[in-house]
Design an enzyme around this catalytic site. Structure first.
Site, PDB file in Angstrom:
ATOM      1  N   GLU A   1       0.824  -1.230   0.000  1.00  0.00           N
ATOM      2  CA  GLU A   1       0.000   0.000   0.000  1.00  0.00           C
ATOM      3  C   GLU A   1       0.849   1.267   0.000  1.00  0.00           C
ATOM      4  O   GLU A   1       0.745   2.129   0.889  1.00  0.00           O
ATOM      5  CB  GLU A   1      -0.939  -0.009   1.210  1.00  0.00           C
ATOM      6  CG  GLU A   1      -2.000  -1.078   1.114  1.00  0.00           C
ATOM      7  CD  GLU A   1      -3.091  -0.972   2.165  1.00  0.00           C
ATOM      8  OE1 GLU A   1      -2.893  -0.255   3.167  1.00  0.00           O
ATOM      9  OE2 GLU A   1      -4.142  -1.605   1.995  1.00  0.00           O
TER      10      GLU A   1
ATOM     11  N   GLU B   1      -5.532  -7.901  -1.270  1.00  0.00           N
ATOM     12  CA  GLU B   1      -6.210  -7.827   0.029  1.00  0.00           C
ATOM     13  C   GLU B   1      -7.678  -7.515  -0.195  1.00  0.00           C
ATOM     14  O   GLU B   1      -8.018  -6.693  -1.053  1.00  0.00           O
ATOM     15  CB  GLU B   1      -5.631  -6.725   0.942  1.00  0.00           C
ATOM     16  CG  GLU B   1      -4.312  -7.065   1.561  1.00  0.00           C
ATOM     17  CD  GLU B   1      -3.836  -6.027   2.564  1.00  0.00           C
ATOM     18  OE1 GLU B   1      -4.673  -5.423   3.261  1.00  0.00           O
ATOM     19  OE2 GLU B   1      -2.611  -5.823   2.630  1.00  0.00           O
TER      20      GLU B   1
HETATM   21  C1  BG6 Z   1      -4.516  -2.900   4.884  1.00  0.00           C
HETATM   22  C2  BG6 Z   1      -3.149  -3.283   5.402  1.00  0.00           C
HETATM   23  O1  BG6 Z   1      -4.550  -1.523   4.771  1.00  0.00           O
HETATM   24  O2  BG6 Z   1      -5.618  -3.196   5.664  1.00  0.00           O
HETATM   25  C3  BG6 Z   1      -3.145  -4.431   6.390  1.00  0.00           C
HETATM   26  O3  BG6 Z   1      -2.279  -3.567   4.345  1.00  0.00           O
HETATM   27  C4  BG6 Z   1      -4.315  -4.275   7.340  1.00  0.00           C
HETATM   28  O4  BG6 Z   1      -1.909  -4.465   7.049  1.00  0.00           O
HETATM   29  C5  BG6 Z   1      -5.593  -4.326   6.510  1.00  0.00           C
HETATM   30  O5  BG6 Z   1      -4.330  -5.210   8.358  1.00  0.00           O
HETATM   31  C6  BG6 Z   1      -6.865  -4.335   7.311  1.00  0.00           C
HETATM   32  O6  BG6 Z   1      -6.891  -3.254   8.178  1.00  0.00           O
HETATM   33  P1  BG6 Z   1      -7.085  -3.430   9.725  1.00  0.00           P
HETATM   34  O7  BG6 Z   1      -6.858  -2.103  10.267  1.00  0.00           O
HETATM   35  O8  BG6 Z   1      -8.475  -3.907   9.902  1.00  0.00           O
HETATM   36  O9  BG6 Z   1      -6.091  -4.425  10.194  1.00  0.00           O
END
Ligand code: BG6
Length: 480
Positions: free
Chosen positions: A175, A378
């Site tokens: 990211e 993701e």
């Molecule tokens: C993404 C990141 O922005 O979101 C991850 O790359 C992160 O590291 C994921 O865990 C989900 O966000 P969160 O805050 O729910 O863990």
């Protein structure tokens, strides 16, 4: 049309959120090791001295460092074709500026990669996911300092060479565009100012933050170039946090607002990484915001010489924007940033809008823009799971979320998008990045641990585990 043969179904994690064992085998401290636990309503704290009054969840994560073989067995049982994980920079170069890499760290990831290969799981390796060695923050000021480019390239060269026969897909930075927001200055940029405490509300100096991002982009390009010299078959991907945006109304000002903000937030970094130069609107933005980018001719040439091969992104949600804030005041939360509430969308328990159709929209947008293969690295639902007495976890809400997103992915493939893989986030439960909680779970695999790091850390299959196994076995045909 369905998903192509060899589609990379899998899952994704990051080292600091799942490995634990933060001081084992010569690992140095990283930026993530000094960020405390928090919650939805109380922000995480940055404590460079690791004040014992606070808990630091990277100490335990999900214990994946020690249990990786067991985890790979479970991924194999689900039928994973790919596993995205990150190498922790501070395990390989504990201080960042060490002359030689740490053999124990290199050996660990070699064993992990070999185990994946033995199980026919394609590794997708992130080289930096908030694991900068803390020493680089303290001694050099993080990515503000151009010397850090050299240390990153040294680290990448070491792992490219060591794993040249084990890895094909590399993502230089997770990211990368998060650096466009002040909240990422420390975790991603290694930028720390005396007195900074809150992880979410950091003092911000846009000129230094943008120059740090510029150094990251240069480092990425140099690493790509060196990687290709080591193995011509390496393939490099962007990793963009895509916060899809819609105008809240059809008034032209809202349209323009979204057009400009989308270019800057969602497109600028991937334009640099895939096209090899800053786009016109970036220079306009810098001029209007008083940002003076330190970019030499040699660095411009480096950006051109080290472009990526494919596009990857994280997708959790969309947001709305408007110029009429007085009429549409309702806000939502979100990954890295929230926006104006979209009345057509539901929210998760952490106030993130759920927008499967937005994924199809985004896939078409990015494929049309770059015409390179696309991977979703993701996506997923953070939710509280109930662990039943018999060890089962009935997470129908997660199945529903993922099903609706995969349906839209399939439509995007039918639209003509060259989609090559899908690695939903936190395939095994891990610590939340934004809140430091364990109870915000994403996994198909439940890890018996709580927010304080108590528990057996034993693994349990959720209902979504069996569902995803069927999805993979039928190459995305059976989503029931
Ligand atoms: C993404 C990141 O922005 O979101 C991850 O790359 C992160 O590291 C994921 O865990 C989900 O966000 P969160 O805050 O729910 O863990």
């Amino acid at each position: 049309m369905g998903f192509k043969e060899g589609f990379l179904w899998g899952g994704a994690t990051s080292a600091s959120q799942c490995e634990g064992s933060f001081d084992l085998d010569g690992k140095g401290l990283s930026v993530s090791d000094v960020v405390s636990s928090g919650s939805h309503h109380s922000p995480r704290r940055i404590c460079l001295d690791r004040d014992p009054a606070y808990a630091f969840p990277s100490e335990w994560g999900s214990d994946c460092y020690r249990r990786f073989e067991e985890d790979i067995e479970l991924f194999t049982e689900m039928g994973f074709k790919a596993y995205r994980f990150s190498i922790d920079w501070s395990r390989i170069f504990p201080h960042g500026d060490d002359a030689e890499p740490n053999e124990a760290g290199l050996d660990h990831y070699e064993r992990l990669l070999s185990a994946l290969r033995e199980h026919d799981i394609e590794p997708v390796v992130t080289l930096s996911h908030s694991e900068m060695p803390l020493n680089l923050v303290k001694k050099y000021g993080g990515w503000r300092n151009k010397r850090v480019i050299e240390f990153y390239v040294r680290y990448c060269s070491a792992v490219f060479f060591r794993y040249r026969g084990l890895v094909k897909y590399w993502l230089p930075f997770n990211e990368v565009n998060d650096m466009l927001l002040p909240m990422s200055a420390f975790g991603q940029g290694g930028i720390y100012h005396d007195g900074t405490e809150s992880f979410t509300e950091q003092p911000d100096y846009p000129n230094e933050r943008m120059n740090a991002l510029n150094n990251i982009l240069i480092a990425s390009a140099r690493a790509v170039k060196i990687g290709r010299d080591i193995n011509r078959d390496f393939s490099f991907g962007t990793m963009i946090c895509h916060i899809t945006q819609y105008p809240r109304t059809c008034c032209p000002e809202d349209q323009l607002l979204v057009q400009m903000d989308d270019l800057y937030r969602n497109c600028m970094c991937s334009d640099v990484m895939l096209r090899g130069e800053y786009p016109y609107y970036a220079w306009t933005y810098f001029r209007r915001h008083g940002i003076e980018l330190e970019l030499t001719d040699k660095e411009r040439a480096d950006l051109k010489a080290g472009t990526c091969d494919f596009y990857t992104f994280s997708y959790y949600q969309s947001i709305c924007q408007t110029t009429r804030a007085e009429e549409f005041g309702d806000q939502t939360g979100g990954n890295i940033m929230g926006g104006v509430r979209n009345p057509y969308l539901e929210l998760t328990d952490w106030d993130w809008p759920i927008d499967p159709v937005g994924l199809r929209y985004t896939l078409n947008k990015v494929y049309d823009r770059y015409r390179v293969p696309v991977m979703i690295t993701e996506n997923g639902l953070g939710a509280v799971d109930v662990f039943e007495a018999d060890g089962s976890i009935h997470d129908q809400y997660r199945i529903d979320y993922l099903r609706r997103h995969i349906e839209e992915m399939r439509k995007a493939v039918d639209d003509g998008v060259d989609l090559i893989g899908y690695t939903p986030w936190g395939c095994i439960d891990l610590v939340s990045m934004s809140t430091g909680e364990m109870k915000k779970r994403y996994g198909f695999i439940y890890v018996d641990a709580d927010d304080e790091g108590n528990g057996t850390f034993d693994r349990f299959r959720k209902d979504s585990f069996y569902w995803y196994k069927r999805v993979i076995a039928t190459n995305g045909e059976d989503l029931s």
